[in-house]
Write an enzyme that holds these catalytic residues in place. Sequence first.
Site, PDB file in Angstrom:
ATOM      1  CB  SER A 194      49.455 -29.191 -17.318  1.00  0.00           C
ATOM      2  OG  SER A 194      50.274 -28.338 -18.074  1.00  0.00           O
ATOM      3  CG  ASP A 253      47.305 -21.474 -16.136  1.00  0.00           C
ATOM      4  OD1 ASP A 253      48.488 -21.337 -16.492  1.00  0.00           O
ATOM      5  OD2 ASP A 253      46.749 -22.582 -16.050  1.00  0.00           O
ATOM      6  CG  HIS A 269      49.895 -24.205 -15.093  1.00  0.00           C
ATOM      7  ND1 HIS A 269      48.860 -24.371 -15.987  1.00  0.00           N
ATOM      8  CD2 HIS A 269      50.708 -25.292 -15.261  1.00  0.00           C
ATOM      9  CE1 HIS A 269      49.029 -25.495 -16.673  1.00  0.00           C
ATOM     10  NE2 HIS A 269      50.132 -26.068 -16.243  1.00  0.00           N
TER      11      HIS A 269
END
Length: 265
Positions: A95, A218, A246
Amino acid sequence: MPLLQSNGVVLEYEVNGSGEPVLLVMGTGADRRPWHLHQVPALVEAGYRAITFNNRGIAPSTGGAEPYTLRDLAGDVAGLLEQLASGPCLVVGFSMGAHVVQQLLMDRPELVSRAVLIGTTGRTDTMRRAMREAERLVYDRQVDLPPRQRAVSTALENLSRATLADESAVRDWLDIFEYAQPTGPGGRAQLDLELDAEHLARCAAITTPCHVIAFSDDVIAPPHLGREVAQAIPGCTFEEVAGCGHFGYLENPSAVNASLLKHFS
């Protein structure tokens, strides 16, 4: 845990295993502990030396009082690598951590031999910008969300449709999210780290072998945005893991670990 000085801040870090080093960079507002659930054990078992750390602003690492940039975080990682690795290192970013790794590959490519970018993007689109703005508003207006509401929002944003439909699994996740502490000032500073309009284009200058892992469900880093990164970086490979949100590195760690170990080998 040991501490070291890097780029003007003090970082907490941990080293497990022996062999070729692998540095893991965590995402927004999180400390290094989630890596230790699945990725660190798999890397150690495969013969690697896993290095985890808390980004600046995530206690006990320092540096969260003032605004900072992705370049600052990449500089922190560079200083850490210079002290803990004797040569180019394998690096994994998740991320926001994947954004930091992208910046590191642009600024200090000599420090990285191969990189894996998990749940990543190369630009901020309208929906992702709106989600980040909403997070900032909640924090800045000191909205005291009930823990259960915070848990439900976290689950909807980060888990797959399959997990959300699994009665037992979703109860466990909601309990975990409910007892998690809200993001502090250091995490708030990370909410301002949006990619600029030219970031994706600059990825074309990255020469380090890279691999992108995306997750089918996601909503924070949708697969099409991850694929854009893989297409922008010359020679970058791409894999989409089905049935994950995610937090796919926690939902299906075996698939994620197999993917990153294949790239490293």
